[in-house]
Write a protein that holds these residues in place. Structure first.
Motif, short mmCIF file in Angstrom:
data_model
loop_
_atom_site.label_atom_id
_atom_site.label_comp_id
_atom_site.label_asym_id
_atom_site.label_seq_id
_atom_site.Cartn_x
_atom_site.Cartn_y
_atom_site.Cartn_z
N ALA A 27 85.42 -3.42 79.56
CA ALA A 27 84.06 -3.96 79.53
C ALA A 27 83.07 -2.97 80.15
CB ALA A 27 84.00 -5.30 80.27
N HIS A 31 80.45 -1.20 77.35
CA HIS A 31 79.12 -1.82 77.33
C HIS A 31 78.48 -1.96 78.70
CE1 HIS A 31 79.29 -2.76 73.09
NE2 HIS A 31 80.52 -3.19 73.26
N ARG A 35 83.96 -8.12 83.07
CA ARG A 35 84.87 -9.00 82.35
C ARG A 35 84.32 -10.42 82.33
NH1 ARG A 35 88.51 -12.01 84.82
NH2 ARG A 35 88.45 -10.66 86.61
N GLN A 37 81.19 -11.32 82.23
CA GLN A 37 80.17 -11.38 81.19
C GLN A 37 80.82 -11.44 79.81
OE1 GLN A 37 78.11 -7.85 82.58
NE2 GLN A 37 76.30 -9.07 83.07
N TRP A 38 81.87 -10.65 79.61
CA TRP A 38 82.61 -10.70 78.35
C TRP A 38 83.17 -12.10 78.12
CZ3 TRP A 38 86.22 -6.27 76.45
CH2 TRP A 38 85.44 -5.18 76.05
N GLN A 39 83.68 -12.70 79.18
CA GLN A 39 84.27 -14.02 79.06
C GLN A 39 83.21 -15.03 78.59
OE1 GLN A 39 85.93 -15.62 82.69
NE2 GLN A 39 87.22 -17.05 81.56
N SER A 42 82.46 -14.35 74.88
CA SER A 42 83.58 -14.78 74.06
C SER A 42 83.64 -16.29 73.94
CB SER A 42 84.89 -14.23 74.65
OG SER A 42 85.97 -14.57 73.84
N ILE A 102 78.97 -6.70 70.48
CA ILE A 102 79.77 -6.77 71.70
C ILE A 102 80.90 -7.77 71.52
CG2 ILE A 102 79.73 -7.34 74.17
CD1 ILE A 102 76.79 -6.33 74.15
N THR A 105 83.56 -6.11 69.67
CA THR A 105 84.33 -5.24 70.57
C THR A 105 85.33 -6.06 71.38
OG1 THR A 105 82.50 -3.66 70.76
CG2 THR A 105 84.15 -3.61 72.50
N ILE A 106 84.91 -7.23 71.86
CA ILE A 106 85.80 -8.10 72.62
C ILE A 106 86.98 -8.53 71.76
CG2 ILE A 106 86.01 -10.34 73.79
CD1 ILE A 106 82.96 -9.99 74.52
#
Length: 155
Positions: A27, A31, A35, A37-39, A42, A102, A105-106
């Motif tokens: 992450a 970007h 993680r 923020q990715w969570q 997602s 993004i 990407t995830i």
């Protein structure tokens, strides 16, 4: 006495920690995000319109933590808060179009990690592992619902 390298709790903890570390690294590298923020991105991709409180419960953090993470995502033009049509106190979270690359990407990172962590496992073994982990997850959920307490570590 079981050795630490074969202790299920220790192995599960180590695997989970290593996965979190790898996703943190990915992450940040791709970007300049976390993680966490990715969570959120997602989860919103799969369940648009969640409230911050619902997101906090799923992510197992305090609502203020989610609010701060969403503030950062909102500042980057990736997420927006919308008023709930039936309760004006609730703000629903939605992805904006800029989040799409993004989120892709995830998805790619998840697919890559899934292939890496299951390398060398045949499909039957992989399915057995998933089934076993789902049983463990359900056992833990049942334990929480019934109020049973885990014994102190090492007992």
């Amino acid at each position: 006495m079981q050795s630490f390298d074969r202790d299920l709790l220790i192995v599960l903890h180590d695997v989970a920690r290593t996965l979190r570390t790898r996703f943190d690294q990915k992450a940040r590298a791709t970007h300049a995000m976390t993680r966490a923020q990715w969570q959120i991105l997602s989860r919103l991709d799969r369940q648009p319109g969640m409230s911050q409180n619902e997101m906090a419960a799923i992510c197992e953090v305090e609502p203020i933590t989610v609010a701060r993470l969403v503030d950062r995502l909102e500042a980057r033009g990736l997420v927006e808060r919308r008023a709930d049509p039936s309760d004006r106190r609730i703000r629903r979270l939605h992805l904006l179009p800029a989040a799409k690359p993004i989120v892709e990407t995830i998805h790619q990172a998840r697919e890559y990690m899934n292939s890496r962590i299951t390398a060398g496992l045949d499909e039957d073994t992989r399915n057995t592992l998933i089934d076993a982990l789902l049983v463990i997850k359900e056992n833990l959920a049942n334990e929480a619902r019934t109020g049973v307490k885990l014994a102190a570590a090492g007992e």
